[in-house]
Write a protein that holds these residues in place. Sequence first.
Motif, short mmCIF file in Angstrom:
data_model
loop_
_atom_site.label_atom_id
_atom_site.label_comp_id
_atom_site.label_asym_id
_atom_site.label_seq_id
_atom_site.Cartn_x
_atom_site.Cartn_y
_atom_site.Cartn_z
N LEU A 1 27.51 -3.29 -6.11
CA LEU A 1 28.01 -2.00 -6.55
C LEU A 1 28.98 -2.32 -7.70
CD1 LEU A 1 27.93 1.09 -5.63
CD2 LEU A 1 30.18 0.63 -4.67
N VAL A 2 28.63 -1.87 -8.91
CA VAL A 2 29.37 -2.34 -10.09
C VAL A 2 29.78 -1.18 -10.98
CG1 VAL A 2 28.15 -4.55 -10.08
CG2 VAL A 2 27.24 -2.65 -11.43
N VAL A 3 30.65 -1.49 -11.93
CA VAL A 3 31.02 -0.54 -12.97
C VAL A 3 29.93 -0.55 -14.04
CG1 VAL A 3 32.69 -0.02 -14.79
CG2 VAL A 3 33.48 -0.87 -12.57
N GLY A 4 29.56 0.63 -14.50
CA GLY A 4 28.56 0.75 -15.56
C GLY A 4 29.06 1.63 -16.69
N ARG A 5 28.55 1.39 -17.88
CA ARG A 5 28.89 2.26 -19.02
C ARG A 5 27.63 2.97 -19.50
NH1 ARG A 5 33.11 2.50 -22.32
NH2 ARG A 5 33.89 0.43 -21.68
N VAL A 6 27.73 4.28 -19.69
CA VAL A 6 26.59 5.07 -20.14
C VAL A 6 26.38 4.82 -21.62
CG1 VAL A 6 25.62 7.38 -20.33
CG2 VAL A 6 27.10 6.82 -18.40
N LEU A 7 25.32 4.08 -21.98
CA LEU A 7 25.02 3.81 -23.39
C LEU A 7 24.35 5.00 -24.05
CD1 LEU A 7 23.70 0.15 -23.04
CD2 LEU A 7 26.02 0.91 -23.65
N VAL B 1 27.76 2.29 -10.40
CA VAL B 1 26.32 2.09 -10.32
C VAL B 1 25.98 1.24 -9.11
CG1 VAL B 1 24.26 1.24 -11.50
CG2 VAL B 1 26.13 2.23 -12.83
N CYS B 2 25.07 1.74 -8.32
CA CYS B 2 24.58 1.02 -7.15
C CYS B 2 23.25 0.37 -7.54
CB CYS B 2 24.40 2.01 -6.00
SG CYS B 2 24.09 1.23 -4.43
N LEU B 3 23.20 -0.95 -7.53
CA LEU B 3 22.01 -1.68 -7.96
C LEU B 3 21.09 -1.95 -6.77
CD1 LEU B 3 23.67 -4.23 -10.43
CD2 LEU B 3 22.60 -2.04 -10.95
N GLY C 1 18.19 1.59 -9.91
CA GLY C 1 19.51 1.73 -9.33
C GLY C 1 19.88 3.19 -9.20
N MET C 2 21.16 3.47 -8.94
CA MET C 2 21.62 4.85 -8.75
C MET C 2 23.06 4.97 -9.24
SD MET C 2 21.71 7.14 -5.25
CE MET C 2 23.12 6.31 -4.52
N ILE C 3 23.32 6.06 -9.98
CA ILE C 3 24.69 6.39 -10.38
C ILE C 3 25.28 7.24 -9.26
CG2 ILE C 3 26.15 7.33 -12.20
CD1 ILE C 3 23.79 7.10 -14.10
N CYS C 4 26.46 6.88 -8.77
CA CYS C 4 26.95 7.41 -7.48
C CYS C 4 27.97 8.54 -7.62
CB CYS C 4 27.58 6.29 -6.67
SG CYS C 4 26.45 4.95 -6.31
N SER C 5 27.90 9.45 -6.63
CA SER C 5 28.92 10.49 -6.47
C SER C 5 29.89 10.06 -5.37
CB SER C 5 28.28 11.82 -6.08
OG SER C 5 27.75 11.77 -4.76
N LYS D 1 35.62 -3.01 -16.99
CA LYS D 1 34.50 -3.22 -17.90
C LYS D 1 33.20 -3.27 -17.12
CE LYS D 1 34.95 -8.29 -17.85
NZ LYS D 1 35.91 -8.31 -16.76
N PRO D 2 32.07 -3.04 -17.79
CA PRO D 2 30.77 -3.07 -17.10
C PRO D 2 30.57 -4.39 -16.36
CG PRO D 2 30.52 -2.14 -19.29
CD PRO D 2 31.92 -2.67 -19.21
N GLY D 3 30.07 -4.26 -15.14
CA GLY D 3 29.79 -5.43 -14.31
C GLY D 3 30.88 -5.73 -13.30
N ASP D 4 32.07 -5.11 -13.45
CA ASP D 4 33.15 -5.36 -12.49
C ASP D 4 32.75 -4.83 -11.11
OD1 ASP D 4 34.62 -6.50 -14.46
OD2 ASP D 4 36.09 -4.88 -14.66
N ASP D 5 33.26 -5.51 -10.08
CA ASP D 5 32.97 -5.11 -8.70
C ASP D 5 33.64 -3.78 -8.39
OD1 ASP D 5 32.35 -4.94 -6.05
OD2 ASP D 5 33.67 -6.57 -5.40
N ALA D 6 32.84 -2.76 -8.06
CA ALA D 6 33.38 -1.42 -7.78
C ALA D 6 33.79 -1.26 -6.33
CB ALA D 6 32.34 -0.36 -8.14
N ILE D 7 33.37 -2.17 -5.45
CA ILE D 7 33.73 -2.05 -4.04
C ILE D 7 35.23 -2.23 -3.85
CG2 ILE D 7 33.49 -3.12 -1.77
CD1 ILE D 7 30.60 -3.64 -2.36
#
Length: 838
Positions: free
Chosen positions: A46-52, A95-97, A120-124, A149-155
């Motif tokens: 479960l990671v940080v993502g950036r909407v490109l 983002v849930c991969l 994957g899934m973008i989470c609410s 930043k993108p890829g950081d652990d969101a948990i």
Amino acid sequence: MRAPLTWLAEYVELPQGTTALEVAADLVKVGLEEEGVHGGDVTGPLVVGRVLDFTPEPQKNGKTIRWCSIDVGEAEPRGIVCGAGNFLKDDLVVVCLPGAVLPGGFTIAARKTYGHTSDGMICSALELGLGDDHNGIIRLTELGFDDVKPGDDAIKLLGLDEETVEVNVTPDRGYCFSVRGVAREYSHSTGAVFKDPAAIEVPKATDTGFKVELDDQAPVNGVLGGDRFVARVVKNVDATASSPRWMQRRLEQAGMRPISLAVDVTNYVMLAVGHPLHAFDLDQLAEPIVVRRAAEGEKLTTLDDVERTLHPEDLLVTDSPQGRASRVLSLAGVMGGASSEVSATTTNVLVEAAHWDPITVARTMRRHKLSTEAGKRYERGVDTQLADVAAELAVRLLVEYGGEAVEVGPVTDVGTPAESATIEMAADFPSRIVGLDYTRDEVVENLTQIGCEVSGDDLLTVKAPSWRSDLKVAVDLVEEVARLRGYEHIPSQLPVAPPGRGLTHSQRLRRSVARALAEHGAVEVLTYPFMGAAVHDAFGLDRRDPRRTALKLANPLSDEQPFLRTSLLATLVDAVKRNVSRGFTDLALFEIGSVTLPTGDEPKAGHPSVAGRPSDEELAQLKAAIPDQPLRAAIVFTGQRDLPGWNAPGRAADWSDAVEAAVLVAGTVNVSTTVTKDENHAPWHPGRCARLEIDGKLFGHAGELHPKVVAALGLPPRTVAAEVDLEVLIEASARASVTALPISTFPLAKEDVALVVKDEVASSDVEAALVAGAGELLESVRLFDLYAQAPIEPGHKSLAFALRFRAPDRTLTAEETAAARDAAVAAAGERTGAVQRG
């Protein structure tokens, strides 16, 4: 109430490695019911993502999805389908991969959907178990995460590795609507050291603070709606700034959505110590603030943008601008008004911490159908000595996180809250009530442990703590001793039934009726005995129908159903509708229960003292005030009575099934029934309604419901029903005698007759005439055919009856059988005008 373990550990010592399940088990020991465990069940990635980038794609079903390109810190971006529309390009999201597991064991995998492979899934917040918000996905920038930043652990970022225990707070445990209260109960259960977050120094009130007046001129039952009001002024604060991330995380773990610094601080303090607060925009206020009851016709637009017409019992917080009429600021203890809310331009804040009467707040919430977190706590009772502490905690947080130029004004503290109860109790009273031997020292130890002040030897004088408004009488203290000493130690002993007693005649018959209806193929249901007045209109009852006279409850569970039912069908049809809406269209439901039939002339019940047993006169007055509450049975059939199969076409339920069920009830209690046609008795169809009588006394109706009633209630077409008065049947059964007849060994003689009568002649009248004319030789009579076509004259019908004759002492001759048959036909002709069909 949700209590994160990391927060709980600040107020009570938790052993290293303690899990939420272990905490919940310890809380159950002292009477707090476990509602659930949250968090700690999410596994990555479960990671940080950036909407490109994203492309909106409208679908045939009217929905628009977005095909997104998301940077998750890998060499190539991932393509993900998302149905939410609340994010923008370059937003940081969660983002849930594929391979991750979300709460509830929901495993994420790459799958093809809407013409794309979603990787994957973008989470609410709802999907991550952080709250109930499912309107859009989480935007990390809104939550103050600017340094990720993108890829950081969101948990770890969102605290999803932290566990939260949720307990169900009963109405008598309002203090447990806080982490402070839950921590205190955990301390009671385990002996862990409790660290009170409310044990802080509070500045004294001065005469220079913001002026407040308590002006309740219409107290309810002699109790003031508000007996204490603390006001604190904080200036030059950035009230709309984001609160610190640690505070946001705790609010999310507790199931609340972060909004702004001022709002988050008041919510945080409320969750921490259990005392609700409210923040006003100080620049929108005018001194003095006045707490008073509403005037007739006053209105208030609350924070939810709803304009509400106020009731004279509503308690209000108002101000008095110079030269203008008094202005309503909020519904005290429930919700603030839109005119003084903290906005984007707010720099000066007034923090309100008041003690409001539980009954006043509860009635206001029900009256306006407005349930709030603050109201839930006030209606259960808030610590009477905590207002100044809660305000001080909020001010400290605003000072710490509201900017460098924050100024704190003087303290306002007006009013005197009521003292907590002082109770006298014999030291051995808990032992006598519970059945265990508690020593005086054990009783005193437990009462002191929950915060009571105890004095005395054999007769204890106990002063309840300020946060335990539920402790009123001695038995309340007994419960505290029992739960802290351990419910598991209380033995279970069944009372010994006194000899020579069994079920009463009424109880036996009631069980027999229920068993007979169940064996008839119906399912018993139990509905709440509450109804709304609208059901009378749906039933098409006349304005003068006595069933419209219903007893209104002073404190109904629902404002939509404030009356006690006057018929079983009024509530049974709701059960039918609920089953039909879930696909069960072939139904046979029945209920046995009481109805309430007030006349409107019942005397007032009065209010006997609870200090002792009511006198005989008071008991007689109470009994006289209770309306008649007869026991009834009702049954409803819809759809197919006999289901179709390979060997039969099936049969839809009709009016005769309802009549058969009603007659079955009467037969079960050994009562003979007379069935006649009733032309006008709502809610039944005038042409398909039977009137049921015993010896000329009405006991029920059965048949097909009127088409307009069926349409108004949303029932299936041709729904049939019956309702009978069991009190009348039971009374008749008590008078009836059963005579055992010897079984004849002689053969049966059979005769069938077809009689033509006018349409308006009831078949039951013809049957009664045949019985009367046939004499003692007639063993049974049964209607087996009805014919009303040519060559039968219009306006007439042919009724065919099977007559069965038998003598107890001989074989009947043909002449004897024919004579009995002719006598029966003659009697039918004389009484009903029946003519034997040629």
